[in-house]
Write a protein that holds these residues in place. Structure first.
Motif, short mmCIF file in Angstrom:
data_model
loop_
_atom_site.label_atom_id
_atom_site.label_comp_id
_atom_site.label_asym_id
_atom_site.label_seq_id
_atom_site.Cartn_x
_atom_site.Cartn_y
_atom_site.Cartn_z
N GLU A 8 -41.21 -60.14 32.47
CA GLU A 8 -40.12 -61.09 32.58
C GLU A 8 -38.93 -60.69 31.71
O GLU A 8 -37.78 -60.88 32.09
CB GLU A 8 -40.60 -62.49 32.17
CG GLU A 8 -39.56 -63.58 32.38
CD GLU A 8 -40.10 -64.97 32.07
OE1 GLU A 8 -39.30 -65.91 32.03
OE2 GLU A 8 -41.33 -65.09 31.88
N MET A 9 -39.20 -60.10 30.54
CA MET A 9 -38.13 -59.75 29.61
C MET A 9 -38.23 -58.28 29.23
O MET A 9 -39.31 -57.69 29.22
CB MET A 9 -38.22 -60.61 28.34
CG MET A 9 -38.16 -62.12 28.59
SD MET A 9 -36.57 -62.63 29.24
CE MET A 9 -35.53 -62.27 27.82
N LEU A 10 -37.08 -57.67 28.90
CA LEU A 10 -37.05 -56.28 28.47
C LEU A 10 -37.86 -56.08 27.19
O LEU A 10 -38.53 -55.05 27.03
CB LEU A 10 -35.61 -55.82 28.26
CG LEU A 10 -35.42 -54.40 27.73
CD1 LEU A 10 -35.99 -53.37 28.71
CD2 LEU A 10 -33.95 -54.10 27.46
N ALA A 11 -37.81 -57.06 26.28
CA ALA A 11 -38.55 -56.93 25.03
C ALA A 11 -40.05 -56.78 25.29
O ALA A 11 -40.74 -55.98 24.63
CB ALA A 11 -38.29 -58.15 24.13
N GLU A 12 -40.56 -57.52 26.26
CA GLU A 12 -41.99 -57.42 26.60
C GLU A 12 -42.31 -56.04 27.19
O GLU A 12 -43.37 -55.48 26.92
CB GLU A 12 -42.36 -58.51 27.61
CG GLU A 12 -42.19 -59.93 27.06
CD GLU A 12 -42.42 -60.98 28.12
OE1 GLU A 12 -42.65 -60.59 29.29
OE2 GLU A 12 -42.37 -62.17 27.80
N GLU A 13 -41.39 -55.51 27.99
CA GLU A 13 -41.60 -54.18 28.57
C GLU A 13 -41.57 -53.11 27.48
O GLU A 13 -42.33 -52.12 27.55
CB GLU A 13 -40.51 -53.92 29.62
CG GLU A 13 -40.62 -54.84 30.83
CD GLU A 13 -39.32 -54.99 31.59
OE1 GLU A 13 -39.35 -55.64 32.65
OE2 GLU A 13 -38.29 -54.47 31.13
N MET A 14 -40.74 -53.29 26.46
CA MET A 14 -40.71 -52.36 25.34
C MET A 14 -42.01 -52.43 24.55
O MET A 14 -42.57 -51.39 24.15
CB MET A 14 -39.52 -52.67 24.42
CG MET A 14 -38.16 -52.39 25.04
SD MET A 14 -36.80 -52.86 23.94
CE MET A 14 -37.10 -51.75 22.55
N GLU A 15 -42.51 -53.63 24.30
CA GLU A 15 -43.77 -53.79 23.57
C GLU A 15 -44.90 -53.06 24.29
O GLU A 15 -45.70 -52.34 23.67
CB GLU A 15 -44.10 -55.27 23.43
CG GLU A 15 -43.13 -56.04 22.55
CD GLU A 15 -43.24 -57.55 22.75
OE1 GLU A 15 -44.18 -57.98 23.45
OE2 GLU A 15 -42.38 -58.29 22.22
N ALA A 16 -44.96 -53.22 25.63
CA ALA A 16 -46.01 -52.56 26.41
C ALA A 16 -45.88 -51.04 26.33
O ALA A 16 -46.88 -50.31 26.21
CB ALA A 16 -45.95 -53.03 27.86
N ALA A 17 -44.64 -50.53 26.39
CA ALA A 17 -44.42 -49.08 26.37
C ALA A 17 -44.81 -48.48 25.02
O ALA A 17 -45.48 -47.44 24.96
CB ALA A 17 -42.96 -48.78 26.69
N PHE A 18 -44.41 -49.11 23.92
CA PHE A 18 -44.73 -48.57 22.59
C PHE A 18 -46.23 -48.66 22.32
O PHE A 18 -46.81 -47.76 21.70
CB PHE A 18 -43.95 -49.33 21.52
CG PHE A 18 -42.50 -48.94 21.46
CD1 PHE A 18 -42.13 -47.62 21.28
CD2 PHE A 18 -41.50 -49.89 21.58
CE1 PHE A 18 -40.80 -47.25 21.22
CE2 PHE A 18 -40.17 -49.54 21.54
CZ PHE A 18 -39.81 -48.21 21.36
N ALA A 19 -46.87 -49.74 22.78
CA ALA A 19 -48.31 -49.87 22.60
C ALA A 19 -49.05 -48.79 23.39
O ALA A 19 -50.06 -48.24 22.93
CB ALA A 19 -48.77 -51.27 23.04
N ARG A 20 -48.54 -48.47 24.57
CA ARG A 20 -49.16 -47.45 25.41
C ARG A 20 -49.07 -46.08 24.77
O ARG A 20 -50.01 -45.28 24.84
CB ARG A 20 -48.45 -47.46 26.77
CG ARG A 20 -49.24 -46.92 27.92
CD ARG A 20 -48.66 -47.28 29.29
NE ARG A 20 -47.23 -47.14 29.35
CZ ARG A 20 -46.40 -48.14 29.62
NH1 ARG A 20 -46.88 -49.37 29.82
NH2 ARG A 20 -45.10 -47.94 29.68
N GLU A 21 -47.96 -45.77 24.11
CA GLU A 21 -47.75 -44.44 23.53
C GLU A 21 -48.38 -44.30 22.15
O GLU A 21 -48.98 -43.27 21.83
CB GLU A 21 -46.25 -44.15 23.45
CG GLU A 21 -45.89 -42.83 22.78
CD GLU A 21 -46.41 -41.62 23.55
OE1 GLU A 21 -46.61 -40.57 22.92
OE2 GLU A 21 -46.63 -41.72 24.78
#
Length: 689
Positions: free
Chosen positions: A49-62
């Motif tokens: 829903e939000m860009l911040a959530e997408e960033m959290e998922a990306a950093f957690a993945r890496e």
């Protein structure tokens, strides 16, 4: 496209993948990244829903850990990621996910701007690709222009790929395309695409390339190349002038378009018109009406819509046939009359282009911003200078350029008591009353004659013109406008742009060409009508001012762009010859001369950059400097060779006693002939100097 570019860039940051690159150009770029370590994080827009959530998922993945551990503002997330990257450079790639469930429609500009700011002072880099579906590009997201460097991926590259690998033609077919193009230009006046674009995409209509981005807004998995590949297969057995048109594009994506919630109302209107209007037409007109309806729907996806003339060009219908053109206008009017309330938007263009039609889409007013652009794909990365930002905003019409001689003027209309000093333009609109009678609605707009005089001065650059209320001043204004109109016609900007080679064309050239043609073209038509007596002089100046939104700043900006475009076109041939000269002139081995060669060679390597006046001036200076040194160097060599005594010494040698003795010994059969052959070779080289 943008996503492919970011994907390749991300792969090049991976040492293992970079080593396996086979393409020489990409491998060369990859080698420039060698020797450093990178941690690549891919943020997929549209999956949360939000860009911040997408960033959290990306950093957690890496980097590992739960998404909750990464919660915070973008600055904090970037700082934490840079710290965990150790001695590696953090590379964050932000792109719209191809598997997103729906169109991304939100203002991500502020957060993306914070990400860029967070890279300052850290070993981090942010690159992002913005699709055309980003919301409010002229509002909150303008911050991106101040924090990122904007790079444009010209759609012409995509068309060249299509031409070389998908829409391949034999040499004899390419020769015939010139005749086909000439035939279309002669019969379809609105067919204004360049011959090079037509040849690249044939047998696909060039307009399909223009609207592909709009289709992708609602069908994320749609791709231009697969579509044209499939469509071209069906077009092989058709007549030469039977191109792949918008109706085939509509048929190919209709089922996917209907899945979009934003198009639900538009399709309700489309289906209503199909049953209530098209099916009630005479049988012979139904097929053409369906083509018009499908084409208009596709052209409405980005808010552009079309006039009857533009639809003729889209369907390759000759508009010089009065009966055919009248039938198209009647069909469009029938659509308007039968459309559901609020589902069809109709307006009248100020440039006299006729009625303009489009389906009313959800959020279409927002997407209408795209109509001023070129529809090209864009990738942003890095930073942009203030001057570049101003230039972009001026082209998009979001700000006015300063006018050197113009004082600020009030824009409000003034009602003067003296009718002789006031020009009144009346626009009449008619609408049917409930009883079926016709009611007339009258609107009056008042213009100050002194303001119109100022516009005549701005347009013609004759600052000494007297007031339009003065009889002699009126004649002077007409004479100045006639001279301006003649100069505008002599420029032939559109024709000269089409005549430019592919290497000279890019997105910015098309942007400027379209901008000056739209604004100055509309102004010239208004002035021409006024000078021909078809309208009053006041009305002509009013319409000319409206072509620039009644903004002297926009007139000055358009005039500057016109001058840049004119000089670029005129200088392109000489600049190309300079580049050839620089590239083929043999090296001298003298550092000063070779250093002077580098700057003009770099300037001519990017033809589009020569749109900037400063770069053109710098090219003239640097080219003159190199050429002067180069000529002086070889002139000195020539003088040294011809007048430095070498020829005289050669004659002394061959006329001496020792040479005659050598010549006599060379004839003896007991001696080797090799010394004589070597001597003849050296003599030839010396005399050839």
């Amino acid at each position: 496209g943008k996503s492919h570019t970011l994907a390749v860039f991300g792969a090049m940051c991976s040492e293992k993948l970079a080593e396996s690159v086979a393409d020489a150009h990409v491998a060369s770029s990859a080698r420039r990244l060698a020797g450093r370590r990178y941690r690549v994080v891919r943020v997929e827009r549209g999956m949360r829903e939000m860009l911040a959530e997408e960033m959290e998922a990306a950093f957690a993945r890496e980097f590992g850990g739960s998404e909750a551990e990464w919660k915070g503002n973008p600055r904090e997330m970037m700082a934490a990621a840079a710290a965990r990257a150790d001695d590696a450079t953090l590379v964050v790639l932000v792109d719209t996910a191809s598997t997103r469930p729906s169109r991304v429609s939100r203002d991500d500009g502020p957060l993306l701007g914070e990400m860029a700011e967070a890279t300052r002072g850290t070993s981090a880099f942010v690159a992002l690709a913005l699709d055309d579906d980003i919301a409010g590009a002229d509002g909150a997201n303008v911050v991106l222009s101040g924090t990122y460097r904007i790079d444009y991926l010209d759609t012409e590259h995509l068309y060249h790929v299509a031409d070389q690998h998908v829409l391949c033609k034999k040499p004899q077919a390419r020769a015939a395309l010139n005749e086909i193009y000439a035939s279309l230009r002669a019969t379809v006046s609105g067919f204004n695409w360049s011959e090079s674009r037509f040849a690249l995409l044939y047998p696909v209509h060039p307009l399909i390339g223009d609207v592909s981005a709009a289709v992708r807004l609602y069908v994320p998995h749609f791709s231009f190349l697969p579509f044209v590949s499939q469509a071209a297969c069906h077009a092989v057995s058709r007549p030469a002038l039977s191109l792949v048109l918008l109706d085939e594009l509509f048929d190919g994506v209709e089922s996917d378009l209907r899945k979009s919630g934003e198009l639900r109302d538009a399709f309700s209107s489309y289906d209503h018109l199909l049953t209530e209007s098209v099916e009630r037409l005479p049988v012979m007109q139904r097929y053409q009406a369906r083509l018009l309806l499908k084409s208009l729907f596709i052209l409405s996806l980005d808010g552009r819509g079309a006039t009857a003339r533009e639809l003729c060009a889209a369907l390759l219908l000759p508009d010089d046939d009065a009966q055919a053109a009248g039938q198209i206008n009647e069909t469009l009017e029938a659509f308007t009359g039968a459309a559901l309330p609020g589902s069809m938007h109709v307006s009248v263009r100020a440039d006299g282009g006729g009625a303009h039609y489009r389906f009313q889409l959800d959020g279409s007013e927002t997407s209408a911003v795209m109509r001023e652009g070129d529809g090209s794909t864009r990738m942003t990365a890095g930073s942009v200078s203030a001057s570049d930002l101003v230039h972009v905003l001026e082209i998009e019409g979001l700000i006015d350029a300063p006018v050197a001689d113009a004082e600020p003027r009030a824009r409000e209309a003034k009602v003067a008591d003296d009718a002789a000093r006031t020009n009144v333009v009346e626009e009449q609109a008619t609408a049917p009353t409930p009883e079926g009678a016709t009611a007339t609605v009258e609107e009056s707009v008042h213009y100050d004659p002194e303001e119109l005089t100022e516009w005549a001065r701005y347009l013609t650059e004759h600052t000494s013109l007297r007031s339009i209320t003065d009889l002699d001043g009126r004649e002077d204004i007409c004479e100045a406008l006639s001279e301006w109109l003649h100069e505008w016609r002599e420029l032939e900007i559109d024709r000269k742009i089409e005549a430019l080679p592919d290497g000279a064309l890019n997105t910015r050239v098309w942007d400027l060409g379209r901008l000056v043609s739209r604004r100055f073209g509309a102004a010239s038509e208004a002035i021409e009508a006024a000078l021909a007596g078809k309208s009053s002089l006041e009305e002509g100046l009013v319409l000319a001012s409206e072509a620039f939104d009644r903004s002297p700043g926009k007139l000055a900006s358009a005039a500057r762009h016109l001058a840049d475009l004119r000089d670029y076109i005129n200088d392109f041939g000489p600049s190309a010859r300079v580049r050839v000269y620089l590239a083929t002139a043999e090296p001298t081995g003298i550092e000063r001369i070779e250093t002077a060669r580098r700057e003009p060679l770099q300037l001519t390597a990017d033809p589009g950059g020569l749109l900037e006046r400063e770069r053109r001036e710098r090219l003239r200076v640097s080219w003159h400097e190199f050429h002067t040194l180069y000529v002086e160097h070889y002139a000195a060599l020539h003088d040294k060779t011809m007048t430095g005594g070498e020829q005289e010494a050669l004659q002394t040698l061959t006329g001496g006693e020792r040479w005659r003795e050598f010549e006599a010994l060379a004839r003896l059969p007991v001696l080797s002939a090799q010394p004589w052959r070597r001597a003849e070779e050296l003599l030839g080289r010396a005399r050839g100097a």
